[in-house]
Design an enzyme around this catalytic site. Structure first.
Site, mmCIF file in Angstrom:
data_model
loop_
_atom_site.group_PDB
_atom_site.id
_atom_site.type_symbol
_atom_site.label_atom_id
_atom_site.label_comp_id
_atom_site.label_asym_id
_atom_site.label_seq_id
_atom_site.Cartn_x
_atom_site.Cartn_y
_atom_site.Cartn_z
ATOM 1 N N ASP A 159 0.847 -1.205 0.000
ATOM 2 C CA ASP A 159 0.000 0.000 0.000
ATOM 3 C C ASP A 159 0.880 1.253 0.000
ATOM 4 O O ASP A 159 0.600 2.230 -0.691
ATOM 5 C CB ASP A 159 -0.924 -0.023 1.219
ATOM 6 C CG ASP A 159 -1.673 -1.340 1.313
ATOM 7 O OD1 ASP A 159 -2.465 -1.626 0.418
ATOM 8 O OD2 ASP A 159 -1.415 -2.106 2.259
ATOM 9 N N HIS A 163 -4.546 -3.565 6.637
ATOM 10 C CA HIS A 163 -4.372 -3.808 5.200
ATOM 11 C C HIS A 163 -5.727 -4.265 4.654
ATOM 12 O O HIS A 163 -5.987 -5.461 4.488
ATOM 13 C CB HIS A 163 -3.300 -4.865 4.952
ATOM 14 C CG HIS A 163 -3.274 -5.305 3.516
ATOM 15 N ND1 HIS A 163 -2.875 -4.485 2.499
ATOM 16 C CD2 HIS A 163 -3.656 -6.464 2.929
ATOM 17 C CE1 HIS A 163 -2.993 -5.114 1.351
ATOM 18 N NE2 HIS A 163 -3.476 -6.313 1.574
HETATM 19 N N1 NAD Z 1 -0.607 -7.914 2.618
HETATM 20 C C1 NAD Z 1 -0.656 -7.668 1.328
HETATM 21 O O1 NAD Z 1 -0.381 -6.536 0.887
HETATM 22 C C2 NAD Z 1 -1.047 -8.717 0.325
HETATM 23 C C3 NAD Z 1 -0.931 -8.444 -1.053
HETATM 24 C C4 NAD Z 1 -1.281 -9.430 -1.962
HETATM 25 C C5 NAD Z 1 -1.732 -10.658 -1.524
HETATM 26 N N2 NAD Z 1 -1.848 -10.887 -0.187
HETATM 27 C C6 NAD Z 1 -2.308 -12.199 0.317
HETATM 28 O O2 NAD Z 1 -1.231 -13.120 0.215
HETATM 29 C C7 NAD Z 1 -1.755 -14.440 0.218
HETATM 30 C C8 NAD Z 1 -1.081 -15.280 -0.871
HETATM 31 O O3 NAD Z 1 -1.362 -14.747 -2.153
HETATM 32 P P1 NAD Z 1 -0.962 -15.562 -3.483
HETATM 33 O O4 NAD Z 1 -1.404 -14.708 -4.607
HETATM 34 O O5 NAD Z 1 0.442 -16.037 -3.427
HETATM 35 O O6 NAD Z 1 -1.953 -16.793 -3.364
HETATM 36 P P2 NAD Z 1 -1.881 -18.215 -4.070
HETATM 37 O O7 NAD Z 1 -3.246 -18.798 -3.901
HETATM 38 O O8 NAD Z 1 -1.265 -18.144 -5.421
HETATM 39 O O9 NAD Z 1 -0.858 -19.006 -3.135
HETATM 40 C C9 NAD Z 1 -1.145 -19.334 -1.815
HETATM 41 C C10 NAD Z 1 -0.392 -20.591 -1.487
HETATM 42 O O10 NAD Z 1 -0.581 -20.829 -0.089
HETATM 43 C C11 NAD Z 1 -0.705 -22.202 0.067
HETATM 44 N N3 NAD Z 1 -1.299 -22.515 1.371
HETATM 45 C C12 NAD Z 1 -2.609 -22.565 1.733
HETATM 46 N N4 NAD Z 1 -2.726 -22.947 3.011
HETATM 47 C C13 NAD Z 1 -1.472 -23.148 3.473
HETATM 48 C C14 NAD Z 1 -0.943 -23.558 4.710
HETATM 49 N N5 NAD Z 1 -1.743 -23.871 5.745
HETATM 50 N N6 NAD Z 1 0.401 -23.639 4.852
HETATM 51 C C15 NAD Z 1 1.213 -23.348 3.816
HETATM 52 N N7 NAD Z 1 0.768 -22.970 2.607
HETATM 53 C C16 NAD Z 1 -0.552 -22.867 2.447
HETATM 54 C C17 NAD Z 1 -1.558 -22.646 -1.131
HETATM 55 O O11 NAD Z 1 -1.484 -24.045 -1.345
HETATM 56 C C18 NAD Z 1 -0.928 -21.828 -2.228
HETATM 57 O O12 NAD Z 1 0.154 -22.499 -2.853
HETATM 58 C C19 NAD Z 1 -3.262 -14.271 0.067
HETATM 59 O O13 NAD Z 1 -3.846 -14.384 1.346
HETATM 60 C C20 NAD Z 1 -3.434 -12.869 -0.438
HETATM 61 O O14 NAD Z 1 -4.692 -12.320 -0.098
HETATM 62 C C21 NAD Z 1 -1.503 -9.953 0.734
#
Ligand code: NAD
Length: 358
Positions: free
Chosen positions: A186, A214
């Site tokens: 952000d 966030h």
């Molecule tokens: N804070 C921020 O600014 C911000 C920005 C973008 C995305 N995000 C968040 O980041 C997270 C990941 O995003 P992404 O695009 O990489 O998602 P994605 O779905 O591509 O990848 C997530 C991965 O996490 C794995 N996973 C699920 N449960 C798990 C567990 N218990 N232990 C280990 N791994 C596990 C899944 O199998 C998957 O491979 C999401 O929650 C998204 O909302 C946060």
């Protein structure tokens, strides 16, 4: 420490004396263990290269990567491991792919907690929170058991602030200050919006603040930001000279940027999220320079915010310790915005604690 690396005998034999050339011995640093969860996911796909190439912990710090994902993703993770090997990165000393949190968190010095359950169609915000809070409770317990006590933890998986709080609650042997949530994406978005508005390079804008959660209640605040124009630094408020823009369009553009990326890409921000995670951890390990960073940290009630929630503040960092920037003026407009995002964090905290009781 030094060692003799050679002698010169360039004078006539009668006067020959050895000139000893002494050079410092630069011992290679010991590798640190770094875990990335959600390692088979899309953020990790960009993040792993940044960590392993030296962009986060510095060009002289070798890293041993622990990669955690869930059991059904182990095949995909194997492909990621192959690609890391194929990058032939000099700083990468080893890779451990696993579906076992205790194996993944063993002796780690830094943890990027990216993995979380994505929102599925028809899922309420509360259902998503419940699913993810359980993951972060379990990971907190595992960190408590096996991680280094000085481990620096960055939670990226949403709802990041509340996940960080729950993770910390279940890892009581690790200081609360070591659990942080990512609002750097952000901050980077806000900085970039202002640079575009003012027609300056992004590096010439600094000290934009992200306050709070966030989520769409976050408060991107340019009132203390500075911009360099023609070599002279001045307040962004004066340079933009449009209070209405800074209170409305600027704020909502940053708040809704994630949704705009999803609408265009049909997938959530990943490249920029990975870059932001790198920025956050690099500043935490190596320190901030002439500019503040925004991070979700445990609130001490600064600026009238609720205590004991993970709230994003402007911080400076030195020696691996963050400190909230003090003494900023909070306008009436800012007060309303801080109160709204603080209220949401208190509600999320209560919902999360209710889930953890089950
Ligand atoms: N804070 C921020 O600014 C911000 C920005 C973008 C995305 N995000 C968040 O980041 C997270 C990941 O995003 P992404 O695009 O990489 O998602 P994605 O779905 O591509 O990848 C997530 C991965 O996490 C794995 N996973 C699920 N449960 C798990 C567990 N218990 N232990 C280990 N791994 C596990 C899944 O199998 C998957 O491979 C999401 O929650 C998204 O909302 C946060």
């Amino acid at each position: 420490m030094s060692r003799v690396v050679g002698t010169h005998t360039c004078r006539p034999a009668a006067h020959r004396e050895a000139i000893i050339v002494v050079r410092p011995v630069v011992r290679p640093a010991e590798p640190i263990k770094v875990v990335v969860t959600g390692a088979a996911g899309q953020i990790a796909y960009s993040l792993l290269y940044q960590i392993a190439s030296g962009a986060v912990f510095g060009p002289d710090q070798p890293v041993y990567l622990h990669l955690l994902d869930i059991a059904p993703m182990m095949g995909v993770l194997e492909g990621v491991v192959m690609e890391l090997a194929d990058c032939a990165l000099p700083l990468l000393t080893g890779v451990l792919p696993t579906a076992n949190p205790e194996e993944a968190f063993k002796d780690v010095a830094a943890a990027f907690l990216v993995g979380a359950m994505p929102r599925k169609e028809g899922m309420e915000r509360k259902d998503l929170l419940a699913a993810n809070v359980r993951i972060f409770k379990e990971q907190g317990q595992a960190l408590d058991k096996v991680a280094r006590k000085d481990v620096k933890i960055l939670v990226v998986g949403n709802p990041a602030n509340t996940n960080a709080l729950i993770c910390s609650k279940y890892a009581p042997s690790i200081p609360k200050e070591n659990f942080t949530a990512m609002t750097r994406l952000d901050q980077n978005r806000a900085q970039s919006q202002l640079a575009a508005k003012l027609g300056v390079p992004v590096k010439d804008v600094k000290n934009v603040i992200i306050w709070g959660n966030h989520s769409s209640t976050q408060f991107p605040d340019a009132s203390n930001a500075a911009v360099k124009i023609g070599g002279v630094e001045k307040p962004v408020t004066a340079a933009v000279n449009d209070d209405e823009y800074l209170k409305s369009t600027f704020v909502t553009t940053v708040q809704k940027r994630g949704a705009a990326v999803i609408a265009a890409r049909k997938m959530s921000s990943a490249l920029s999220a990975a870059k932001a995670a790198s920025d956050h951890m690099r500043d935490w390990f190596l320190g901030t320079t002439d500019r503040w960073a925004s991070m979700g940290v445990i609130s001490d009630g600064s600026y009238g915010t609720p205590r004991d929630v993970v709230f994003s503040f402007p911080v400076t960092i030195s020696g691996g310790k963050w400190k909230i920037v003090e003494g900023l003026t909070i306008t009436d407009f800012a007060r309303q915005m801080l109160d709204a995002t603080g209220k949401e964090l208190l509600e999320e905290k209560q919902d999360a604690l209710d889930v953890c009781k089950d």
